[in-house]
Enzyme design. Structure first.
Site, PDB file in Angstrom:
ATOM      1  N   GLU A   1       0.814  -1.226   0.000  1.00  0.00           N
ATOM      2  CA  GLU A   1       0.000   0.000   0.000  1.00  0.00           C
ATOM      3  C   GLU A   1       0.842   1.268   0.000  1.00  0.00           C
ATOM      4  OE1 GLU A   1      -3.148  -0.238  -0.601  1.00  0.00           O
ATOM      5  OE2 GLU A   1      -3.050  -2.435  -0.469  1.00  0.00           O
TER       6      GLU A   1
ATOM      7  N   ASP B   1      -1.359  -1.901  -9.338  1.00  0.00           N
ATOM      8  CA  ASP B   1      -1.982  -3.222  -9.266  1.00  0.00           C
ATOM      9  C   ASP B   1      -2.237  -3.805 -10.643  1.00  0.00           C
ATOM     10  OD1 ASP B   1      -2.015  -2.691  -6.581  1.00  0.00           O
ATOM     11  OD2 ASP B   1      -4.154  -2.204  -6.508  1.00  0.00           O
TER      12      ASP B   1
END
Length: 668
Positions: A125, A216
């Site tokens: 993250e 991602d």
């Protein structure tokens, strides 16, 4: 000199440890396989990939043919592998010793499975705290990816971020690449030709600039509408071909660019993550204020100028926002300390700890998985499996009192063979954990219904995207289930086991405020209805017994609520069984009069929980749902089976008790 720019293109592939097999398979079919097979056809297109350890393990086992393609791309110099924590922990949130073991575990896994050890690392993250530098440096990693937003918050100018920088902690160096937010928001949502043209527009004389992308891989095929766009309409092919045909773009590895280009100086970054995380990690009211502030700045035309100073919260705020995450996190830290105290750490036990540190179940946002019971269960399963092994090697005391979760209230941890119970001394004298070590399951792992700032969007129409390209998940409003505002009504107190109430003859309910009883290890007392109640917990014969000695001054009803986490939730493998047979599933409402025995049987768990009541109680059983938002839209998720137990009580003295007995195996 000729204008040129290096495209440093990387993708991050991750599935949470313990995710449903069907979810992983869909991700493989819609994203991992088509992505790898597409880029394999273009050997000149260099790229980087980071795969979290659990996903890599799953793909090597289930789809070795696709991983063979990836290994070939590594060997022919097309693909650069990135490392990081093996089970995708937030490195800043785990002890330094575990950062090292997590990083080493993934580097070794990559070398064994794909043929190379990484030089760079992906930060989960993109959570940056300077404390992670020493572990990454000690593990032999030379650079990491963070957002350009991190650099803007440190005062750097966006125009200077086309290369890498250095930082240090205690003189130990780590280099940093800033990921371009502008590129993240274009790939793969803008038409391929526009994305290529934007990269070309960033080219400079001399070729020392880089367009840096790392995000991602699930955006390529799994996010809503992306499979058709990226693969069926051939966006990825068009993008790669456009890049390769460009006279100014050159695809390169991060390692190559790092080796051949000088760094751009020393930088010290504040603790932060990507911009959206700053909103998600704030309490609901403050998150709404923060979102409104951002929108106001955009409307006024000041957003880009002032964005670095419009910072929200940090990732660790989730431990403050959600006591359930904090309890799980502090239990993990305690088990890590116990494991580290062993003379020699078994690799199998360390692997269990690593799985218990997987980030997904500890936080909530558009992507975090705190609201998903199966992800929390996977963490608890790993932690309790580890605790079961540690108890055999070095048994704990049967009772210990400490502020384990650092919230200002002591917890009393009670242990018996195969059982753990934790009570918080916060006035409720309720259980925040009731775990079976043989089942490796915490029956107290429910989630309180809270206000989330996005609940204000319930009732809006689903959004649509105008113009060419597709919408990002950040910009969509979608509903997976029919949801009303009443579904998001918050709880008045945190969910737990044995939350008590006294109901007068007129129907008015009050909550007793307990104090510890002097001289009793797990005894509590409180005033009630002009009298007193004495509550006591004790382990006996493989069960936890809870008793109340009531001495009210008036007649009324004694109530206690149990919120029980059952892995089957409202699925077909979970059911209540009474004395006359199967009653129905956990997702249904049941009212039982004069009930002395109730079994909660769970096929997913491979066991369940027996509830024994003396005297028999009136039992209301019903599901507890929460409303949350993910990239797929708003959804209702069953968190627990809630049992409300009720006994009529006359003035004078009465004793009621409940026993909870976990069991293994489920009757047919």
């Amino acid at each position: 000199m000729t204008r040129s720019i290096s495209l440093l293109f990387g993708v991050h592939a991750h599935q949470p440890a313990g995710n449903f097999t069907g979810v992983v398979e869909e991700a493989h079919e819609k994203s991992y396989r088509p992505f790898l097979r597409t880029v394999y056809r273009y050997p000149e297109f260099r790229f980087a990939i980071h795969l979290s350890g659990w996903l890599l393990e799953q793909l090597l086992e289930r789809h070795p043919e696709d991983l063979a393609l990836l290994r070939h791309m590594v060997s022919r110099g097309q693909c650069e592998l990135f490392g990081g924590g093996d089970m995708e922990p937030v490195l800043a949130a785990i002890p330094a010793r575990d950062r090292l073991s997590q990083i080493e575990a993934l580097s070794s896994r990559l070398e064994a499975g794909l043929g190379a050890r990484p030089q760079g690392a992906w930060l989960t993250e993109r959570v940056w705290e300077s404390s992670v530098v020493t572990a990454l440096h000690a593990a032999g990693l030379r650079y990491v990816m963070v957002d350009d937003y991190h650099f803007l918050c440190a005062g750097l100018d966006a125009a200077a971020l086309g290369g890498w920088f250095s930082t240090e902690e205690g003189g130990e160096r780590l280099d940093l690449f800033p990921i371009s937010e502008a590129l993240r928001y274009r790939l793969p949502f803008a038409p391929a030709r526009e994305a290529v043209a934007w990269i070309e527009s960033q080219a400079r004389e001399g070729g020392g600039e880089a367009a840096i992308y790392f995000d991602d891989i699930e955006k390529f095929g799994i996010w809503p509408d992306t499979f058709e766009w990226v693969f069926e309409q051939r966006w990825l092919e068009h993008f790669i071909e456009g890049v390769l045909a460009s006279p100014v773009i050159r695809t390169r590895h991060f390692a190559e660019f790092h080796r051949e280009q000088h760094g751009r100086g020393v930088v010290y970054l504040p603790a932060t993550s990507y911009l959206e995380m700053g909103e998600w990690s704030l309490p609901a009211a403050r998150a709404a204020d923060y979102a409104a502030l951002l929108e106001a700045q955009k409307a006024a035309g000041h957003y880009e100028r002032f964005k670095p100073f419009l910072r929200g919260g940090i990732w660790r705020n989730f431990m403050s926002r959600y006591p359930e995450a904090n309890w799980m996190h502090k239990r993990m830290l305690g088990l890590s300390e116990r494991l580290a105290a062993l003379p020699r750490a078994d690799a199998r036990l360390r692997a269990l700890l690593h799985r218990g540190q997987a980030n997904d179940a500890y936080w909530h946002g558009l992507f975090g998985g705190l609201y998903l019971p199966h992800l929390r269960r996977a963490v608890w399963n790993a932690l309790l499996s580890l605790e079961r092994e540690l108890e055999q090697l070095a048994p704990s005391a049967p009772a210990a009192r400490q502020d384990a979760d650092l919230d200002g209230h002591d917890e009393l941890l009670l242990r018996a063979p195969g059982l753990v119970a934790a009570l918080r001394d916060d006035g409720h004298a309720a259980l925040v954990e009731f775990s079976s070590l043989p089942l490796a399951h915490n029956f107290g792992d429910s989630l309180t219904r809270r206000v989330e700032h996005y609940h204000g969007r319930i009732g809006e129409q689903a959004s649509s995207h105008a113009g060419e390209g597709i919408a990002s998940a950040h910009d969509r409003v979608a509903f997976r289930h029919a949801i009303t505002r009443a579904d998001a009504e918050p709880d008045a107190r945190n969910r737990a086991l044995f939350l008590d109430a006294w109901e007068s003859r007129e129907g008015a309910a009050t909550w007793p405020r307990y104090r510890p009883t002097r001289g009793e290890e797990a005894g509590f007392h409180a005033p009630v209805a002009g009298g007193t109640v004495h509550k006591r917990y004790v382990f006996h014969d493989g069960a936890l017994a809870v008793s109340w000695q009531l001495e009210p001054g008036d007649a009324g009803t004694w109530c206690s609520e149990l919120n029980l986490a059952m892995p089957s939730c409202d699925g077909f493998l979970g059911r209540y069984r009474g004395e006359d047979g199967v009653l129905g599933g956990f997702g249904e409402r049941h009212v039982l009069e004069n009930c002395a025995r109730l079994r909660l049987e769970d096929g997913v768990l491979g066991g369940g929980l027996e509830v024994l009541m003396d005297p028999p109680a009136r039992v209301t059983a019903q599901p507890l749902h929460t409303v949350s938002q993910s990239e797929a839209g708003f959804e209702k998720v069953m968190q627990a089976a809630t049992l409300e137990l009720r006994w009529p009580v006359a003035p004078g003295r009465a004793t009621v008790s409940v026993r909870l007995r976990p069991f293994q195996g489920v009757d047919p």
